[in-house]
Design a protein around this motif. Sequence first.
Motif, PDB file in Angstrom:
ATOM      1  N   ILE A   1       1.238  -2.659  14.878  1.00 47.62           N
ATOM      2  CA  ILE A   1       2.147  -3.601  14.216  1.00 47.62           C
ATOM      3  C   ILE A   1       1.792  -3.725  12.740  1.00 47.62           C
ATOM      4  N   VAL A   2       0.518  -3.699  12.439  1.00 48.84           N
ATOM      5  CA  VAL A   2       0.048  -3.831  11.062  1.00 48.84           C
ATOM      6  C   VAL A   2       0.043  -2.478  10.348  1.00 48.84           C
ATOM      7  N   LEU A   3      -0.387  -1.435  11.029  1.00 51.61           N
ATOM      8  CA  LEU A   3      -0.587  -0.136  10.386  1.00 51.61           C
ATOM      9  C   LEU A   3       0.708   0.617  10.110  1.00 51.61           C
ATOM     10  N   ASN A   4       1.707   0.467  10.952  1.00 52.68           N
ATOM     11  CA  ASN A   4       2.952   1.214  10.725  1.00 52.68           C
ATOM     12  C   ASN A   4       3.587   0.913   9.369  1.00 52.68           C
ATOM     13  N   PRO A   5       3.713  -0.351   8.957  1.00 47.31           N
ATOM     14  CA  PRO A   5       4.267  -0.603   7.607  1.00 47.31           C
ATOM     15  C   PRO A   5       3.382  -0.042   6.493  1.00 47.31           C
ATOM     16  N   ILE A   6       2.069  -0.098   6.669  1.00 45.40           N
ATOM     17  CA  ILE A   6       1.158   0.466   5.657  1.00 45.40           C
ATOM     18  C   ILE A   6       1.339   1.978   5.594  1.00 45.40           C
TER      19      ILE A   6
ATOM     20  N   THR B   1       2.684   3.964   2.396  1.00 49.24           N
ATOM     21  CA  THR B   1       1.817   5.001   1.826  1.00 49.24           C
ATOM     22  C   THR B   1       2.594   6.294   1.631  1.00 49.24           C
ATOM     23  N   ASN B   2       3.406   6.653   2.615  1.00 45.82           N
ATOM     24  CA  ASN B   2       4.193   7.888   2.529  1.00 45.82           C
ATOM     25  C   ASN B   2       5.290   7.813   1.481  1.00 45.82           C
ATOM     26  N   ASN B   3       5.694   6.603   1.097  1.00 38.94           N
ATOM     27  CA  ASN B   3       6.742   6.434   0.087  1.00 38.94           C
ATOM     28  C   ASN B   3       6.195   6.139  -1.298  1.00 38.94           C
ATOM     29  N   ASP B   4       4.901   5.947  -1.424  1.00 31.88           N
ATOM     30  CA  ASP B   4       4.278   5.601  -2.695  1.00 31.88           C
ATOM     31  C   ASP B   4       3.928   6.874  -3.467  1.00 31.88           C
ATOM     32  N   HIS B   5       4.485   6.996  -4.676  1.00 34.59           N
ATOM     33  CA  HIS B   5       4.286   8.200  -5.499  1.00 34.59           C
ATOM     34  C   HIS B   5       2.804   8.464  -5.775  1.00 34.59           C
ATOM     35  N   THR B   6       2.089   7.438  -6.183  1.00 38.48           N
ATOM     36  CA  THR B   6       0.672   7.581  -6.515  1.00 38.48           C
ATOM     37  C   THR B   6      -0.146   7.972  -5.290  1.00 38.48           C
ATOM     38  N   LEU B   7       0.094   7.305  -4.161  1.00 42.63           N
ATOM     39  CA  LEU B   7      -0.701   7.590  -2.961  1.00 42.63           C
ATOM     40  C   LEU B   7      -0.383   8.965  -2.389  1.00 42.63           C
ATOM     41  N   LYS B   8       0.842   9.447  -2.597  1.00 42.48           N
ATOM     42  CA  LYS B   8       1.150  10.823  -2.172  1.00 42.48           C
ATOM     43  C   LYS B   8       0.315  11.815  -2.981  1.00 42.48           C
ATOM     44  N   LYS B   9       0.204  11.564  -4.283  1.00 45.93           N
ATOM     45  CA  LYS B   9      -0.631  12.428  -5.125  1.00 45.93           C
ATOM     46  C   LYS B   9      -2.100  12.328  -4.703  1.00 45.93           C
ATOM     47  N   LEU B  10      -2.528  11.115  -4.398  1.00 42.27           N
ATOM     48  CA  LEU B  10      -3.908  10.887  -3.991  1.00 42.27           C
ATOM     49  C   LEU B  10      -4.220  11.616  -2.678  1.00 42.27           C
ATOM     50  N   LYS B  11      -3.296  11.545  -1.721  1.00 41.49           N
ATOM     51  CA  LYS B  11      -3.487  12.256  -0.446  1.00 41.49           C
ATOM     52  C   LYS B  11      -3.654  13.760  -0.683  1.00 41.49           C
ATOM     53  N   LYS B  12      -2.892  14.279  -1.631  1.00 35.93           N
ATOM     54  CA  LYS B  12      -2.990  15.711  -1.938  1.00 35.93           C
ATOM     55  C   LYS B  12      -4.355  16.051  -2.542  1.00 35.93           C
TER      56      LYS B  12
END
Length: 110
Positions: free
Chosen positions: A45-50, A54-65
Amino acid sequence: MNSSMSQGKMKETLLDYLSRHPLPETGSDRAERMVKQIIAGEHAIVLNPIREATNNDHTLKKLKKRIRKGDWLRYRRDHDIQPYYHVRDELSRYDGLILKLNRSVVPQQL
């Protein structure tokens, strides 16, 4: 038992033995599995929105890469990556999330 063995030494010997010879399982871990399922459901319930943010955040997508590829040095001057560069060794990816040690990196949107 050896009467000359000190109480501390006896405790140490017993703990050493138990660490090498664990007690047998009780046979039924149904309750434990049920508790783990409940906890996993509550966390979802908590993790799905996070995860979605995360998948929609431009910065975090770059960070994941950067975490996946490990090419931090090449991108250390990137304005999105700079705030995370000094903690790069503490970052990891797990199940769509970015973790800093054992804590989730929360997207700015949230």
